[in-house]
Design a protein around this motif. Structure first.
Motif, PDB file in Angstrom:
ATOM      1  N   GLU A  48       0.821  -1.206   0.000  1.00 44.69           N
ATOM      2  CA  GLU A  48       0.000   0.000   0.000  1.00 44.69           C
ATOM      3  C   GLU A  48       0.862   1.266   0.000  1.00 44.69           C
ATOM      4  O   GLU A  48       0.335   2.377  -0.150  1.00 44.69           O
ATOM      5  N   ASN A  49       2.166   1.089   0.185  1.00 41.79           N
ATOM      6  CA  ASN A  49       3.082   2.235   0.250  1.00 41.79           C
ATOM      7  C   ASN A  49       4.260   2.018  -0.700  1.00 41.79           C
ATOM      8  O   ASN A  49       5.418   2.187  -0.324  1.00 41.79           O
ATOM      9  N   ARG A  50       3.957   1.683  -1.933  1.00 44.10           N
ATOM     10  CA  ARG A  50       5.020   1.465  -2.918  1.00 44.10           C
ATOM     11  C   ARG A  50       5.699   2.775  -3.307  1.00 44.10           C
ATOM     12  O   ARG A  50       5.060   3.812  -3.426  1.00 44.10           O
ATOM     13  N   ASP A  51       7.021   2.694  -3.509  1.00 45.07           N
ATOM     14  CA  ASP A  51       7.778   3.825  -4.047  1.00 45.07           C
ATOM     15  C   ASP A  51       7.916   3.718  -5.560  1.00 45.07           C
ATOM     16  O   ASP A  51       8.067   4.723  -6.250  1.00 45.07           O
ATOM     17  N   ILE A  52       7.950   2.486  -6.047  1.00 45.96           N
ATOM     18  CA  ILE A  52       8.118   2.256  -7.482  1.00 45.96           C
ATOM     19  C   ILE A  52       7.152   1.166  -7.930  1.00 45.96           C
ATOM     20  O   ILE A  52       6.653   0.377  -7.124  1.00 45.96           O
ATOM     21  N   GLU A  53       6.882   1.137  -9.204  1.00 50.51           N
ATOM     22  CA  GLU A  53       6.151   0.029  -9.810  1.00 50.51           C
ATOM     23  C   GLU A  53       7.163  -1.020 -10.270  1.00 50.51           C
ATOM     24  O   GLU A  53       8.367  -0.739 -10.335  1.00 50.51           O
ATOM     25  N   PRO A  54       6.730  -2.241 -10.572  1.00 49.40           N
ATOM     26  CA  PRO A  54       7.686  -3.264 -11.000  1.00 49.40           C
ATOM     27  C   PRO A  54       8.572  -2.762 -12.131  1.00 49.40           C
ATOM     28  O   PRO A  54       8.076  -2.245 -13.137  1.00 49.40           O
ATOM     29  N   PRO A  55       9.884  -2.885 -11.977  1.00 47.86           N
ATOM     30  CA  PRO A  55      10.813  -2.335 -12.976  1.00 47.86           C
ATOM     31  C   PRO A  55      10.952  -3.266 -14.179  1.00 47.86           C
ATOM     32  O   PRO A  55      10.516  -4.425 -14.146  1.00 47.86           O
ATOM     33  N   ASP A  56      11.589  -2.761 -15.224  1.00 47.53           N
ATOM     34  CA  ASP A  56      11.783  -3.587 -16.415  1.00 47.53           C
ATOM     35  C   ASP A  56      13.007  -4.479 -16.305  1.00 47.53           C
ATOM     36  O   ASP A  56      13.232  -5.331 -17.160  1.00 47.53           O
ATOM     37  N   TRP A  57      13.822  -4.316 -15.235  1.00 46.90           N
ATOM     38  CA  TRP A  57      15.041  -5.102 -15.089  1.00 46.90           C
ATOM     39  C   TRP A  57      14.879  -6.276 -14.130  1.00 46.90           C
ATOM     40  O   TRP A  57      15.821  -7.029 -13.894  1.00 46.90           O
ATOM     41  N   ALA A  58      13.692  -6.454 -13.579  1.00 47.28           N
ATOM     42  CA  ALA A  58      13.436  -7.605 -12.711  1.00 47.28           C
ATOM     43  C   ALA A  58      11.944  -7.896 -12.710  1.00 47.28           C
ATOM     44  O   ALA A  58      11.125  -6.975 -12.762  1.00 47.28           O
ATOM     45  N   LYS A  59      11.604  -9.161 -12.639  1.00 48.20           N
ATOM     46  CA  LYS A  59      10.212  -9.555 -12.431  1.00 48.20           C
ATOM     47  C   LYS A  59       9.954  -9.593 -10.929  1.00 48.20           C
ATOM     48  O   LYS A  59      10.796 -10.064 -10.174  1.00 48.20           O
ATOM     49  N   VAL A  60       8.822  -9.063 -10.496  1.00 46.74           N
ATOM     50  CA  VAL A  60       8.484  -9.060  -9.072  1.00 46.74           C
ATOM     51  C   VAL A  60       7.244  -9.915  -8.847  1.00 46.74           C
ATOM     52  O   VAL A  60       6.213  -9.716  -9.504  1.00 46.74           O
ATOM     53  N   VAL A  61       7.363 -10.863  -7.941  1.00 50.82           N
ATOM     54  CA  VAL A  61       6.240 -11.720  -7.548  1.00 50.82           C
ATOM     55  C   VAL A  61       5.882 -11.396  -6.104  1.00 50.82           C
ATOM     56  O   VAL A  61       6.704 -11.564  -5.199  1.00 50.82           O
TER      57      VAL A  61
END
Length: 364
Positions: A48-61
């Motif tokens: 609920e307090n993200r600083d960034i969205e999933p980047p293009d250099w890593a997949k986030v699960v």
């Protein structure tokens, strides 16, 4: 190679001081051709307090903080060439380490990445029956956020095959000088969450000087401080997301780094704040800890305080011109010697050599 990395959070720095470290290092590793998947639990309100969205250099699960979801996330380790479990993930850390190591292929590199080695080592020493004692012999490497020789020796004594510090650093694309933002104007700024083994040191190095310098302004960023009584000239502003760290570091005459007690005692563990401040060209005052001179030169690139009295003395003599010169020298030093790209060269070489050795052993 495929890297499965199990950590607290890549997307959020909320109650997660390791976020900048993960982002800088993993982004630099991805540039070396590694395929990285970061597994993080939905815990502590971080999503609920993200600083960034999933980047293009890593997949986030993002996995739910339940036993079933933990098991499913850990099973994904079977797809990776390198499996990393970081400390302080935030949900059933011991069970996650066991599950991840059990799921890893026989020829995969197994790593425990400790981002709070003093605390981990203290717990292991106090608890001889701690499950992590059994896991050390299953690991190829222990990598640490810092700690130098004291941490390396302690891990080796506990049975780790190899322990190598990978220090914090600067990602100049993320942390850099920016135009002055008057929201963060102050004589002295400090950014750090309120933690039990840090609060007394914040009182000594930050709040006591504020009480004794009523004409100066003190800016306090970080979670947990808003309900604590503060001097009249101390302004708490709550959580400061990483997108505002550059803006926070530029306007104050100086910014303060205060290590947690365990980190200060062992030393050789510069926190991300040190490199963020230097990267923004800020004049940094840090509490004293062994090894600071390996990263910045005291008196020229950083100012070192043994206690609150030293903070008072430093501020009394610190002109805007000297502060600017110290910030400029610190920025030059970290760009030359302490970037995440330089750290990634070390880790990339280490991973490739360890994987080759692991595969040779599996084939024998």
């Amino acid at each position: 190679m495929k890297i499965a990395f199990y950590g607290s959070s890549l997307l959020s720095s909320y109650w997660n001081g390791a976020a900048t470290y993960y982002r800088g290092l993993l982004r630099a590793l991805a540039a070396h051709g590694h395929d990285i998947t970061f597994y993080e639990p939905d815990a502590y309100g971080r999503q609920e307090n993200r600083d960034i969205e999933p980047p293009d250099w890593a997949k986030v699960v993002v996995w739910q903080a339940t036993p079933e979801a933990l098991k499913a996330a850990a099973s994904e380790a079977a797809k990776a060439d390198v499996v990393v479990k970081a400390s302080g993930v935030g949900y059933e850390d011991d069970a996650l380490l066991e599950a991840v190591l059990s799921a890893a292929r026989p020829d995969a590199v197994r790593i425990f990445w400790d981002v709070d080695a003093p605390a981990t080592l203290a717990e292991l020493k106090e608890k001889p029956d701690h499950p992590s004692h059994r896991q050390l012999e299953r690991l190829d490497l222990v990598l640490t956020y810092g700690g130098g020789d004291p941490v390396v020796s302690a891990y080796r004594a506990l049975g780790a095959r190899a322990c190598i510090p990978v220090y914090n650093a600067l990602d100049p694309r993320t942390h850099h000088p920016v135009p002055r933002d008057e929201r963060f104007a102050a004589s002295l700024g400090f950014l750090g969450n309120r933690l039990p083994d840090r609060e007394a040191r914040v009182e000594q190095f930050f709040l006591e000087p504020a009480e004794r310098l009523p004409e100066a302004s003190f800016l306090l960023g970080g979670s947990g401080w808003t309900d604590r009584p503060l001097p009249a000239n101390g302004k708490p502003i709550g959580h400061v997301g990483t997108r505002d760290h550059n803006a926070f570091n530029v306007p104050p005459t100086a910014v303060l780094n205060i290590n947690r007690a365990s980190m200060a005692e062992i030393g050789f563990s510069p926190p991300t704040r040190v490199f963020e401040a230097a990267g923004a060209g800020a004049c940094l005052i840090t509490d004293e800890w062994p090894g600071i001179d390996l990263f910045l030169e005291p008196g020229k690139e950083v100012l070192v305080a043994r206690d609150g009295a030293d903070v008072l003395d430093i501020m009394a003599d610190l002109s805007e011109e000297r502060a600017a010169a110290i910030g400029e020298a610190a920025l030059k030093r970290v760009l030359a010697e302490h970037t995440y790209e330089q750290r990634a060269v070390l880790v990339d070489d280490l991973l490739r050599k360890t994987l080759a050795a692991r595969r040779a052993g599996a084939a024998a």
